[in-house]
Each structure stands twice: as structure tokens, then as C-alpha cells.
Design an enzyme around this catalytic site. Structure first.
Site, PDB file in Angstrom:
ATOM      1  N   HIS A 197      46.890   0.588  13.403  1.00 53.94           N
ATOM      2  CA  HIS A 197      46.490  -0.198  14.449  1.00 53.94           C
ATOM      3  C   HIS A 197      45.149  -1.287  13.897  1.00 53.94           C
ATOM      4  O   HIS A 197      44.451  -1.494  14.903  1.00 53.94           O
ATOM      5  CB  HIS A 197      45.795   0.638  15.535  1.00 53.94           C
ATOM      6  CG  HIS A 197      45.845   0.083  17.024  1.00 53.94           C
ATOM      7  ND1 HIS A 197      45.093  -0.916  17.483  1.00 53.94           N
ATOM      8  CD2 HIS A 197      46.695   0.525  17.952  1.00 53.94           C
ATOM      9  CE1 HIS A 197      45.506  -1.154  18.830  1.00 53.94           C
ATOM     10  NE2 HIS A 197      46.155  -0.194  19.186  1.00 53.94           N
ATOM     11  N   GLU A 254      52.216  -3.136  15.432  1.00 56.00           N
ATOM     12  CA  GLU A 254      52.067  -1.626  15.293  1.00 56.00           C
ATOM     13  C   GLU A 254      53.624  -1.208  14.942  1.00 56.00           C
ATOM     14  O   GLU A 254      54.097  -1.125  16.015  1.00 56.00           O
ATOM     15  CB  GLU A 254      51.487  -1.007  16.595  1.00 56.00           C
ATOM     16  CG  GLU A 254      50.080  -1.435  16.884  1.00 56.00           C
ATOM     17  CD  GLU A 254      49.876  -0.914  17.980  1.00 56.00           C
ATOM     18  OE1 GLU A 254      49.941   0.070  18.528  1.00 56.00           O
ATOM     19  OE2 GLU A 254      49.192  -1.987  18.930  1.00 56.00           O
TER      20      GLU A 254
END
Length: 341
Positions: free
Chosen positions: A179, A305
Site C-alpha cells: 500500500h 495496489e
């Protein structure tokens, strides 16, 4: 504590204290990896011969202990959202811990991003580090004892690779991602250009839960097959979902191309830097950081992501997240940094 890889032999017990390991190469690139959340704390890459921060982060490692934004974190057991925090597995309803309204986000309130991972000293070199974690049966409601490893490796040609591995003793879903928020040394992500090899995305409702429909990016503001400026798209869009969500927070299905071809390329024209994303994951969740607050501001960085389809455990026609005993979960993400001048 912060260590160069060469100093780990004399480090205290790693996995209980906040520890940062620095990887380096001869080009002048460096990467800091934290045991808390198996996080990328920093990626520095030369811009006009000056080491420049490529991702959003806190100045102090201790600030990550109260981080709300998953900065650089390993997210799991299942990243992204699971609708209602529940799913059916082998005819049994599984209820997970909730931390996003009525949903489970990134694995629940006590997810992998807030765990102390163990640094595996035997694997450490100046360019690599492996972190280990055991997630017990019933962790956040998930079945099975899950043994995980995340290996970060920095190559001589400026590739930061992330290798995820896991095995389980009971059938369980797993979907890991990183992330990190990229800004490539700029003040925010708005002026960055993104190209992504994606022809379709998951339709989602206002709570970011997939409806099950897969929609084409053709003739929409989700079409990044040619490079496009993030800020211009967000500021001029007429798309209702983009307006409602104040920007991108959408799951893009990646084209089935060879691993050796980048799935996404993010570029800073100002700093003449690009990062290319290579992955064997099926999708990329593009999140442009609207909810960043406090020490940060909206759109100060964006996430790419790489992961499986969102809420796959509740949609039979999505690729499965389920890992079975005697199977090995293996996924890879590579971020390759380059000067483009």
C-alpha cells in the site's frame, strides 16, 4: 532502531522492537523496510544526482505505530473490502471482524499492517530482507493457521521486488498487496501521468463493494491505456463514481500479458522519473489518496495496489482467493525506477 543490512548480526531480538532495515545498490537507490507491518518506509532514487524520496511517509518510524492510512504496508489476510465482513467457505458462513462500516477492510482491525513481523536474519544481505509472520487459526475470524513471508529485494538495475509466500493448514482466503503511496518526489500525485494495461474494471457501489459487473474502460475516464494526467482527469471528470469518491479508488483488471511487460507506468515529467509495475496479480487498485489527512493532504500520493479481484470471496465468477492445505501462495510485485531524461 534502524539498521543497515550488515548490522543485523548484532541487532536485538527482531520482531518485538521497532526495526528498520536499509537496502542499497551502487546506483544510489535505497529502500527502508520496517518490521512493523512489513512496510516500505522509504524509497530514495537519484534526481539530478540528489537522493529524492519517491513515496509518502513519516519522518519518524514511531509515527507508523498510529498510522491510519496503511502507508507502505503489507495488507492482509485479504486486502481491500469483503462485503459484510462475511463469506461462505465449504458450506459454512465465516464472519470476520469489521473495520469499515459493515465491511472488513484489509483483513480487519488487527490486520497484518499493524503486526510486528520477524526479520529472518539468515536471509539478509545488503540488497534483500525477508520478514515472517504466523497468523493463527481464527485470526480476525479467518480459518486456518497461516504462515507467511514477504521478501523485499533491491536489484542493481533499480528494481524493488516483493515476493509473497504463504501456506495454511485449513482452507482460507488470502490476497496480499503493498500500500505504498507514490509521488515520485513531487508535492502530490495530481501532475503525475499514469499508463495502465487494463481494458476493464470492477463496477462498485458507493461503499466500494463490487456489484459483480465488469465494465469496459473504453471512452471513459478509466481508460489509461495511453498516459494521462491524474489531476486533469479527476478535476474534469463527469463520471458519477469518480465524483462521488473524489477521485480514483477503483479496481482495474489487468490485461493478460507476459510478466516481463509492465502492467502500469507512473511518470513524473518534472523530475524525469518513472516507476513501472510488473506483477502476476490479476488487478491493480488505483487509489489517489483523497482521505489522507493530518500530517498529509488529499492526493499527496497514489497507490497502485497489485492484488486479486475485490471481494472475490463473494463472487463465484471472480478468480478465487482460497488457499488450500498443501498449496503454496506465491505472488510477486516489482517496482522498477528509471530516469527518463
Amino acid at each position: 532502531m534502524t539498521y543497515l543490512a550488515t548490522e543485523l548480526e548484532t541487532a536485538p531480538e527482531l520482531g518485538s522492537a521497532l526495526t528498520t532495515v536499509t537496502l542499497t545498490n551502487d546506483f544510489g537507490m535505497s529502500v527502508e523496510i520496517m518490521n512493523f507491518g512489513a512496510r516500505i518506509k522509504s524509497i530514495k532514487f537519484p534526481v539530478n544526482a540528489k537522493a529524492t524520496e519517491m513515496i509518502l511517509g513519516y519522518a519518524s518510524a514511531s509515527d507508523y505505530l498510529t498510522d491510519e492510512f496503511y502507508l507502505g504496508a503489507t495488507c492482509g489476510r485479504v486486502c481491500n473490502r469483503i462485503a459484510g465482513g462475511k463469506f461462505e467457505l465449504a458450506g459454512r458462513q465465516v464472519q470476520l471482524a469489521l473495520n469499515d462500516g459493515d465491511n472488513c477492510l484489509h483483513g480487519g482491525p488487527d490486520n497484518f499492517s499493524v503486526r510486528y513481523w520477524q526479520v529472518d536474519k539468515e536471509t539478509v544481505t545488503n540488497s534483500a530482507v525477508t520478514l515472517l509472520l504466523i497468523s493463527p487459526n481464527g485470526d480476525q475470524g479467518f480459518p486456518g493457521n497461516l504462515a507467511l513471508s514477504v521478501t523485499y529485494q533491491l536489484s542493481a538495475d533499480n528494481k524493488l521486488s516483493i515476493q509473497y509466500s504463504a501456506n495454511t493448514d485449513l482452507a482460507t482466503p488470502i490476497n496480499l498487496t503493498n500500500h505504498a503511496y507514490f509521488n515520485l518526489g513531487e508535492k502530490d500525485c495530481q501532475s503525475l501521468y499514469l499508463q495502465m494495461m487494463s481494458s476493464a474494471l470492477l463496477e462498485t457501489d458507493s461503499a466500494n463493494i463490487p456489484t459483480g459487473n465488469i465494465i469496459s474502460v473504453a471512452e471513459t475516464d478509466y481508460n489509461f491505456r495511453e498516459p494521462a494526467a491524474i489531476g486533469h482527469r479527476q478535476q474534469h471528470t463527469e463520471d458519477e463514481s469518480l465524483k462521488t469518491k473524489n477521485g480514483y479508488d477503483h479496481c482495474f483488471i489487468l490485461d493478460n500479458t507476459p510478466f516481463e511487460q509492465p502492467k502500469a507506468i507512473l511518470t513524473s515529467l518534472k523530475n524525469q522519473i518513472s516507476v513501472s509495475v510488473y506483477t502476476d496479480q490479476a488487478t491493480i487498485q488505483l487509489y489517489t489518496g483523497f482521505y489522507l489527512t493530518g500530517k498529509f493532504s488529499s492526493y499527496q500520493g497514489l497507490c497502485l495496489e497489485a492484488q486479486n479481484y475485490t471481494d472475490a470471496d463473494n463472487h463465484k465468477h471472480f478468480p478465487s482467493n482460497i488457499l488450500m492445505p498443501k498449496q503454496q501462495y506465491q505472488r510477486k510485485i516489482i517496482y522498477k525506477f528509471e530516469s527518463i531524461n
